[in-house]
Motif scaffolding. Structure first.
Motif, mmCIF file in Angstrom:
data_model
loop_
_atom_site.group_PDB
_atom_site.id
_atom_site.type_symbol
_atom_site.label_atom_id
_atom_site.label_comp_id
_atom_site.label_asym_id
_atom_site.label_seq_id
_atom_site.Cartn_x
_atom_site.Cartn_y
_atom_site.Cartn_z
ATOM 1 N N ARG A 182 11.045 6.291 3.760
ATOM 2 C CA ARG A 182 11.483 5.800 5.076
ATOM 3 C C ARG A 182 10.546 4.714 5.581
ATOM 4 N NH1 ARG A 182 12.551 11.094 6.049
ATOM 5 N NH2 ARG A 182 10.627 11.399 7.203
ATOM 6 N N GLU A 183 9.235 4.905 5.384
ATOM 7 C CA GLU A 183 8.285 3.890 5.852
ATOM 8 C C GLU A 183 8.466 2.585 5.096
ATOM 9 O OE1 GLU A 183 3.602 2.996 6.842
ATOM 10 O OE2 GLU A 183 4.133 4.989 6.102
ATOM 11 N N VAL A 184 8.723 2.665 3.796
ATOM 12 C CA VAL A 184 8.955 1.438 3.015
ATOM 13 C C VAL A 184 10.197 0.719 3.545
ATOM 14 C CG1 VAL A 184 9.590 0.528 0.728
ATOM 15 C CG2 VAL A 184 7.769 2.232 0.934
ATOM 16 N N ARG A 185 11.266 1.446 3.811
ATOM 17 C CA ARG A 185 12.487 0.822 4.352
ATOM 18 C C ARG A 185 12.221 0.195 5.710
ATOM 19 N NH1 ARG A 185 14.737 5.556 2.284
ATOM 20 N NH2 ARG A 185 14.931 6.470 4.355
ATOM 21 N N TRP A 186 11.484 0.887 6.567
ATOM 22 C CA TRP A 186 11.152 0.388 7.906
ATOM 23 C C TRP A 186 10.323 -0.890 7.806
ATOM 24 C CZ3 TRP A 186 6.075 0.967 10.242
ATOM 25 C CH2 TRP A 186 6.026 0.582 11.579
ATOM 26 N N LEU A 187 9.321 -0.885 6.939
ATOM 27 C CA LEU A 187 8.485 -2.070 6.758
ATOM 28 C C LEU A 187 9.303 -3.235 6.213
ATOM 29 C CD1 LEU A 187 5.343 -0.275 5.330
ATOM 30 C CD2 LEU A 187 5.412 -1.592 7.468
ATOM 31 N N THR A 188 10.206 -2.950 5.301
ATOM 32 C CA THR A 188 11.072 -3.995 4.750
ATOM 33 C C THR A 188 11.917 -4.614 5.861
ATOM 34 O OG1 THR A 188 11.089 -2.952 2.577
ATOM 35 C CG2 THR A 188 12.904 -4.473 3.069
ATOM 36 N N GLU A 189 12.464 -3.793 6.751
ATOM 37 C CA GLU A 189 13.242 -4.308 7.878
ATOM 38 C C GLU A 189 12.383 -5.173 8.792
ATOM 39 O OE1 GLU A 189 15.051 -1.028 9.931
ATOM 40 O OE2 GLU A 189 16.177 -0.394 8.166
ATOM 41 N N ARG A 231 0.838 -1.204 0.000
ATOM 42 C CA ARG A 231 0.000 0.000 0.000
ATOM 43 C C ARG A 231 0.870 1.250 0.000
ATOM 44 N NH1 ARG A 231 -5.294 -0.141 1.447
ATOM 45 N NH2 ARG A 231 -5.036 -1.967 0.163
ATOM 46 N N VAL A 232 1.922 1.272 0.811
ATOM 47 C CA VAL A 232 2.795 2.446 0.897
ATOM 48 C C VAL A 232 3.625 2.593 -0.377
ATOM 49 C CG1 VAL A 232 4.685 3.507 2.214
ATOM 50 C CG2 VAL A 232 2.826 2.370 3.415
ATOM 51 N N GLU A 233 4.037 1.473 -0.980
ATOM 52 C CA GLU A 233 4.769 1.552 -2.242
ATOM 53 C C GLU A 233 3.882 2.135 -3.345
ATOM 54 O OE1 GLU A 233 7.995 -2.105 -1.841
ATOM 55 O OE2 GLU A 233 5.958 -2.555 -2.542
ATOM 56 N N GLU A 234 2.605 1.762 -3.360
ATOM 57 C CA GLU A 234 1.672 2.338 -4.337
ATOM 58 C C GLU A 234 1.560 3.851 -4.136
ATOM 59 O OE1 GLU A 234 -1.969 0.226 -3.612
ATOM 60 O OE2 GLU A 234 -1.210 -1.633 -4.487
ATOM 61 N N LYS A 235 1.484 4.254 -2.883
ATOM 62 C CA LYS A 235 1.415 5.684 -2.570
ATOM 63 C C LYS A 235 2.693 6.389 -3.036
ATOM 64 C CE LYS A 235 0.924 8.726 1.445
ATOM 65 N NZ LYS A 235 0.726 8.760 2.912
ATOM 66 N N ARG A 236 3.832 5.770 -2.764
ATOM 67 C CA ARG A 236 5.129 6.348 -3.158
ATOM 68 C C ARG A 236 5.213 6.483 -4.674
ATOM 69 N NH1 ARG A 236 10.137 2.613 -2.239
ATOM 70 N NH2 ARG A 236 9.006 1.565 -3.889
ATOM 71 N N ASP A 237 4.789 5.434 -5.389
ATOM 72 C CA ASP A 237 4.848 5.486 -6.851
ATOM 73 C C ASP A 237 3.966 6.608 -7.400
ATOM 74 O OD1 ASP A 237 6.555 3.343 -6.675
ATOM 75 O OD2 ASP A 237 5.059 1.847 -7.278
ATOM 76 N N GLY A 238 2.790 6.772 -6.802
ATOM 77 C CA GLY A 238 1.903 7.856 -7.221
ATOM 78 C C GLY A 238 2.508 9.218 -6.939
ATOM 79 N N MET A 239 3.154 9.352 -5.793
ATOM 80 C CA MET A 239 3.791 10.624 -5.447
ATOM 81 C C MET A 239 4.936 10.937 -6.400
ATOM 82 S SD MET A 239 3.813 10.304 -1.291
ATOM 83 C CE MET A 239 4.443 11.944 -0.934
ATOM 84 N N ARG A 240 5.737 9.935 -6.732
ATOM 85 C CA ARG A 240 6.863 10.131 -7.652
ATOM 86 C C ARG A 240 6.346 10.545 -9.033
ATOM 87 N NH1 ARG A 240 10.680 5.032 -6.092
ATOM 88 N NH2 ARG A 240 11.779 6.066 -4.402
ATOM 89 N N SER A 241 5.299 9.872 -9.476
ATOM 90 C CA SER A 241 4.726 10.183 -10.782
ATOM 91 C C SER A 241 4.216 11.625 -10.824
ATOM 92 C CB SER A 241 3.595 9.204 -11.085
ATOM 93 O OG SER A 241 2.957 9.530 -12.281
ATOM 94 N N THR A 242 3.493 12.007 -9.786
ATOM 95 C CA THR A 242 2.951 13.361 -9.717
ATOM 96 C C THR A 242 4.075 14.391 -9.669
ATOM 97 O OG1 THR A 242 0.968 12.592 -8.591
ATOM 98 C CG2 THR A 242 1.496 14.924 -8.359
#
Length: 189
Positions: free
Chosen positions: A162-169, A126-137
């Motif tokens: 940062r949240e994606v990295r934290w979740l990955t950890e 979910r957060v990666e989808e949000k990140r991808d949308g933010m990058r695109s925008t």
């Protein structure tokens, strides 16, 4: 979200209303502000469903005034424990959203490992989808934005990264712990 939080706290120990409010504020404060006006209707609904009990306990403090009201102490029932386990085992889309995820994370110690892993992986998607949308925008509109708006968007993107990295950890730790348990189980006679 509030239901999971109330049941989870009462699973740890019985609490009276004021203690419950304080614990909810400290527990959910990092994830969401909640209205005290929503607590007592939730408690009433949980009591009516048979998931908690309410007991009035007289105030026995030495300095207590004689006209002081009795405290209401809330306790989880056996049915409430089963209901909490069902709620914590549900890995629906709400478990990945901000409010649902925060409440779930607060009670990960009471959640089975494979459920924790599914929730963490779903949240990361979910957060990666949000990140991808933010990058695109930002890529489409970045040059047209004024400097302050652009750095605000970049700051938001850094936060999501940062949240994606934290979740990955967290996922890697959860997977590592699961491998250790599997190895120990295989070694046992």
């Amino acid at each position: 979200m509030l239901e999971i939080a109330v049941l989870g706290l009462l699973n740890e120990s019985p609490l009276h209303g004021y203690e419950l409010r304080k614990r909810l504020s400290s527990l959910l404060g990092a994830f969401r502000a909640f209205s005290y006006g929503s607590l007592y209707p939730t408690l009433r609904r949980l009591r009516e469903a048979g998931w908690i009990t309410e007991e009035r306990v007289e105030n026995t403090d030495a300095g207590a005034r004689s006209g002081r009201r009795a405290k209401r102490v809330y306790q989880l029932t056996a049915e409430g424990k089963e209901h909490l386990a069902d709620l914590l085992a549900d890995v629906g889309p709400d478990a990945f959203e901000d409010e649902g995820f925060g409440a779930r994370l607060a009670f990960f110690a009471q959640t089975q490992s494979e459920i924790r892993l599914k929730i963490l992986e779903g949240r990361r998607r979910r957060v990666e989808e949000k990140r991808d949308g933010m990058r695109s925008t930002l890529g489409r509109t970045g040059e047209r934005l004024d400097r302050y708006t652009r750095v605000l968007h970049e700051h938001g993107l850094e936060s999501v990264d940062r949240e994606v990295r934290w979740l990955t950890e967290l996922i890697e730790h959860e997977q590592s712990d699961a491998r250790e348990v599997t190895t120990i189980q295989k070694e046992e006679p």
